[in-house]
Enzyme design. Structure first.
Site, PDB file in Angstrom:
ATOM      1  N   ASP A 194      13.033   1.715 -11.515  1.00  0.00           N
ATOM      2  CA  ASP A 194      14.405   1.200 -11.433  1.00  0.00           C
ATOM      3  C   ASP A 194      14.375  -0.086 -10.611  1.00  0.00           C
ATOM      4  O   ASP A 194      14.394  -0.046  -9.381  1.00  0.00           O
ATOM      5  CB  ASP A 194      15.312   2.241 -10.782  1.00  0.00           C
ATOM      6  CG  ASP A 194      16.775   1.826 -10.759  1.00  0.00           C
ATOM      7  OD1 ASP A 194      17.078   0.685 -11.170  1.00  0.00           O
ATOM      8  OD2 ASP A 194      17.622   2.627 -10.326  1.00  0.00           O
ATOM      9  N   ARG A 227       0.827  -1.219   0.000  1.00  0.00           N
ATOM     10  CA  ARG A 227       0.000   0.000   0.000  1.00  0.00           C
ATOM     11  C   ARG A 227       0.855   1.260   0.000  1.00  0.00           C
ATOM     12  O   ARG A 227       0.818   2.061   0.926  1.00  0.00           O
ATOM     13  CB  ARG A 227      -0.982  -0.016   1.174  1.00  0.00           C
ATOM     14  CG  ARG A 227      -1.921  -1.210   1.121  1.00  0.00           C
ATOM     15  CD  ARG A 227      -2.839  -1.288   2.323  1.00  0.00           C
ATOM     16  NE  ARG A 227      -3.677  -2.493   2.254  1.00  0.00           N
ATOM     17  CZ  ARG A 227      -4.482  -2.906   3.220  1.00  0.00           C
ATOM     18  NH1 ARG A 227      -4.572  -2.206   4.345  1.00  0.00           N
ATOM     19  NH2 ARG A 227      -5.181  -4.008   3.085  1.00  0.00           N
ATOM     20  N   ASP A 250      16.601  -2.785 -10.537  1.00  0.00           N
ATOM     21  CA  ASP A 250      17.760  -3.688 -10.490  1.00  0.00           C
ATOM     22  C   ASP A 250      18.600  -3.637  -9.215  1.00  0.00           C
ATOM     23  O   ASP A 250      19.536  -4.426  -9.059  1.00  0.00           O
ATOM     24  CB  ASP A 250      18.657  -3.488 -11.712  1.00  0.00           C
ATOM     25  CG  ASP A 250      19.124  -2.044 -11.880  1.00  0.00           C
ATOM     26  OD1 ASP A 250      19.072  -1.273 -10.893  1.00  0.00           O
ATOM     27  OD2 ASP A 250      19.529  -1.685 -12.997  1.00  0.00           O
TER      28      ASP A 250
END
EC number: 4.2.2.2
Length: 420
Positions: free
Chosen positions: A275, A205, A277
């Site tokens: 992003d 949430r 990674d």
């Protein structure tokens, strides 16, 4: 006496605001028109007690007040604080490192026209079981600006039910405590604006949205397996603008940025970055505009006509702004400093927690030294001389030509009035 540069700038900004008076310069979104306690009385908080004369709890217990502070530090509370209608809380007026309220949560249900700025609300594991750090279930026109909220035992900051015309901007919503660990439910058809906030270290949430919502230039970091932005997951109809946000996976992240959408959730989406990674570099890319990238929501081609930000940042600009200014950032405390360091690790640091002791608790704050205020009207003597009011007469609630009280003119000169 020569006016200080910040106060001159503030007065100029207020003069321009006469025709469209918002809660304070820089107030935006659905809740921008909140009036707070402008038509009432000043209340000066003079101690860090949980209750009684001069306490923050006493200050917000009655309607039509502007609350300022002659003390800084940590206020430890045992029971929840319930805020009355038409109350303004100006945490930036506190000396030293400002104000943290620790130990339990706050209710803003039915606190119509609330204005809350530059304060830290940290609930903790000792707070009421099953309760939010901050919650609104009913009420109209409220704005929360530069607030740091953490350690809720249910949600961290939730807005539900019949609440309408609410803005949460420039704030940090952090570390809902395990096992629940939720950023918050944003579930109302009455309109909620979420601008330039940081959601961090919440399992799920971040937020969960249903109804009418504008979600612009927020940063979401290190959400857990429950989900980042949860798109309704409901039979109810939802209509949202989702613009210029940055989602950054952290050590706890195991699911994509958007989840649990369906055909009932209608989203206008533009320029949102992800992003995934966790490589220690901020090197995300734009999410393609497709239902699959946005958790299965129904993508719409036209932006909803909601009260928007004056300036829409790029996602990268939003990260720069949020890491520098979000939360009660006039003076960052040890908790927010740690949280920002997590974000700036770009995926390598962060955790879901069950006990605020992991963060060193609320920390300690320098209480500072209150400025001399001969007439006790909330404005220091030196500032009164600059404003042209009388240090020996209680006149801070008189209206300036801008439409704001002199107390507001002074308080708002202490912090930036723009974000770009």
């Amino acid at each position: 006496m020569k006016l200080s540069a910040p106060l001159l700038v503030s007065l100029a900004a207020f003069s321009q605001a006469v025709t469209a008076l918002v809660a304070f310069p820089g107030a935006e979104g659905f809740g921008a028109d909140a009036i707070g306690g402008r038509k009432g009385q000043v209340y000066v908080v003079t101690n860090l007690n949980d209750s009684g004369t001069g306490s923050l709890r006493d200050a917000v217990s009655a309607t039509d007040r502007i609350v300022v502070f002659a003390v800084g530090g940590v206020i430890k509370i045992s029971e929840r604080i319930v805020v009355s209608k038409r109350v303004t809380i100006l945490g930036q007026t506190a000396p030293g490192d400002g104000i943290t309220v620790y130990g339990n949560g706050w209710s803003f249900s039915n606190a119509d026209d609330a204005i809350v700025r530059y304060i830290r609300i940290r609930m903790g594991k000792g707070g009421s079981s099953g309760k939010d750090a901050m919650g609104i279930a009913e009420g109209n026109r409220m704005i929360f600006d530069h607030v740091s909220v953490s350690w809720g035992r249910d949600e961290t900051f939730s807005i539900n039910g019949d609440a309408s015309n609410i803005t949460v901007q420039n704030s940090i919503i952090a570390q809902g405590l395990e096992t629940h660990s939720c950023g918050g439910l944003i579930q109302t058809d009455g309109g909620v604006s979420l601008f330039r906030n940081l959601y961090i270290d919440n399992k799920t949430r971040n937020p969960k949205v249903k109804g009418v919502n504008e979600f612009t230039n927020n940063v979401v970091y290190n959400w857990g397996g429950g989900g980042g932005y949860i798109a309704g997951d409901s039979d109810g109809q939802s209509y949202a603008n989702i613009i210029g946000n940055y989602f950054i996976s952290g050590p706890s992240t195991s699911v994509t940025a958007f989840t649990r959408g369906n055909a009932n959730f209608h989203g206008y989406v533009d320029n949102n970055y992800y992003d995934p990674d966790k490589d220690g570099q901020l090197d995300g890319s734009e999410l393609g505009v497709s239902s699959s990238n946005y958790g299965g929501m129904a993508i719409v081609s036209s932006k909803y006509n909601y009260p928007a930000v004056a300036y829409t940042m790029s996602p990268a600009e939003a990260v720069t702004y949020v890491t520098k200014y979000a939360g009660a950032s006039k003076v960052r405390d040890s908790v927010d400093t740690q949280l920002i360091a997590q974000v700036q690790s770009w995926g390598t640091k962060g955790a879901l927690i069950s006990d605020e002791a992991t963060m060193g608790g609320p920390g300690t704050l320098n209480g500072g030294t209150p400025a001399k205020d001969t007439d006790g009207d909330g404005i220091p003597d030196e500032a009164e001389k600059q404003l042209g009011t009388d240090p020996n007469t209680n006149d801070s609630m008189k209206l300036h030509s801008s439409g704001y009280t002199y107390l507001e003119v002074w308080a708002n000169s202490l912090v930036p009035s723009t974000y770009h």
